[in-house]
Write a protein that holds these residues in place. Structure first.
Motif, short mmCIF file in Angstrom:
data_model
loop_
_atom_site.label_atom_id
_atom_site.label_comp_id
_atom_site.label_asym_id
_atom_site.label_seq_id
_atom_site.Cartn_x
_atom_site.Cartn_y
_atom_site.Cartn_z
N MET A 1 13.19 11.89 7.47
CA MET A 1 14.24 10.92 7.16
C MET A 1 15.51 11.29 7.91
O MET A 1 15.86 12.46 8.00
CB MET A 1 14.50 10.89 5.64
N PHE A 5 21.44 9.73 6.29
CA PHE A 5 21.26 9.07 5.00
C PHE A 5 20.85 10.10 3.96
O PHE A 5 20.01 10.97 4.23
CB PHE A 5 20.22 7.96 5.10
N VAL A 6 21.45 10.03 2.78
CA VAL A 6 21.21 11.02 1.74
C VAL A 6 20.74 10.35 0.45
O VAL A 6 21.07 9.18 0.20
CB VAL A 6 22.48 11.84 1.45
N PRO A 7 19.98 11.09 -0.38
CA PRO A 7 19.54 10.54 -1.66
C PRO A 7 20.69 10.47 -2.66
O PRO A 7 21.78 10.98 -2.41
CB PRO A 7 18.47 11.53 -2.11
N PRO A 33 23.30 0.99 -2.53
CA PRO A 33 22.64 1.88 -1.58
C PRO A 33 22.48 1.16 -0.24
O PRO A 33 22.45 -0.07 -0.18
CB PRO A 33 21.28 2.15 -2.23
N SER A 37 13.75 2.30 -0.94
CA SER A 37 12.36 2.32 -0.48
C SER A 37 11.47 1.58 -1.46
O SER A 37 11.90 1.19 -2.55
CB SER A 37 11.88 3.77 -0.33
N THR A 41 13.37 4.70 -4.13
CA THR A 41 14.25 5.81 -3.76
C THR A 41 15.47 5.26 -3.03
O THR A 41 15.33 4.53 -2.05
CB THR A 41 13.51 6.81 -2.84
N ARG A 42 16.63 5.61 -3.52
CA ARG A 42 17.86 5.08 -2.96
C ARG A 42 18.41 6.02 -1.89
O ARG A 42 18.40 7.24 -2.07
CB ARG A 42 18.91 4.88 -4.06
N ARG A 43 18.90 5.44 -0.81
CA ARG A 43 19.50 6.22 0.26
C ARG A 43 20.88 5.64 0.60
O ARG A 43 21.06 4.42 0.65
CB ARG A 43 18.61 6.20 1.51
N TYR A 44 21.83 6.58 0.84
CA TYR A 44 23.21 6.19 1.14
C TYR A 44 23.63 6.77 2.48
O TYR A 44 23.26 7.89 2.83
CB TYR A 44 24.15 6.71 0.05
N SER A 45 24.41 6.02 3.20
CA SER A 45 24.94 6.50 4.47
C SER A 45 25.97 7.61 4.22
O SER A 45 26.96 7.41 3.51
CB SER A 45 25.62 5.34 5.23
N ARG A 46 25.72 8.77 4.82
CA ARG A 46 26.63 9.90 4.65
C ARG A 46 28.04 9.55 5.17
O ARG A 46 29.05 9.85 4.55
CB ARG A 46 26.10 11.13 5.39
#
Length: 213
Positions: A1, A5-7, A33, A37, A41-46
């Motif tokens: 990944m 992008f972070v959880p 988010p 997925s 599962t949520r991913r956020y832009s660092r």
């Protein structure tokens, strides 16, 4: 990944909030988010999170309240007293680890437009003050100090008076000087009057005020 992008766990640490807060923000649309997925599962832009965190810190900094230490004397002859007041206020604030600003004035006790006093009142009315520190009650205003204290109470501002003695002698001396100042302002008008009674009244007032010095 992609590491950009972070959880949600890392996102909460970057923003300094709980995971539940992030979930609540998602529900209300405040912060969504960047993608979710198939397994939810949520991913956020660092980069976006760091930007938001920076804005949040800046807002917190702007909203931070400070301690104002206020000193005042009425005449040039009292400059040494003004310096002593400032020194006492600085020592007290530093000893208590306050984030503080010293505001001082030199001017008549009858002048409500002194630069420092206006700055203090503006800060109080705009909720920028956590506490107000003065050396004595009569080092705030000749008349009207209670109104300022009422504003402080309304705004939740703590008032600290280092010396709670009444300082009556100094107060009476400065009050007499203020009375002389008022008399001086109106003396031309009184002396310009044809009334001998007015001139005699002015003379008596002047003599009474000088007796107090």
């Amino acid at each position: 990944m992609n590491s950009d992008f972070v959880p949600i766990g890392q996102a909460s640490k970057i923003l300094g909030v709980s995971i539940q807060t992030l979930r609540n923000w998602e529900k209300t649309g405040r912060l969504l988010p960047d993608f979710v997925s198939a397994g939810r599962t949520r991913r956020y832009s660092r980069r976006r999170l760091l930007s938001i965190a920076g804005l949040t810190n800046q807002e917190a900094k702007e909203d931070q309240k400070t301690t104002i230490a206020y000193a005042w004397v009425s005449t040039n002859e009292q400059k040494e007293d003004l310096s002593r007041q400032i020194e006492l206020l600085e020592l007290f604030c530093a000893k208590n680890s306050f984030t503080y600003e010293v505001i001082s004035d030199l001017g008549s006790g009858m002048n409500y437009r002194k630069k420092g006093l206006k700055k203090l009142l503006d800060a109080l009315l705009n909720d920028k003050v956590e506490r107000l520190v003065i050396t004595q009650k009569d080092r705030l205003l000749r008349f009207g100090a209670e109104l300022v204290f009422t504003i402080c109470e309304t705004k939740g501002v703590e008032v600290i008076i280092l010396n709670k003695g009444d300082g009556a002698v100094g107060f009476e001396e400065e009050l007499a000087k203020d009375v002389l100042e008022i008399i001086t302002v109106f003396s031309a008008k009184l002396y310009g009057s044809r009334s001998k009674k007015n001139r005699e009244l002015l003379k008596k007032l002047t003599e009474t005020a000088k007796d107090q010095l």
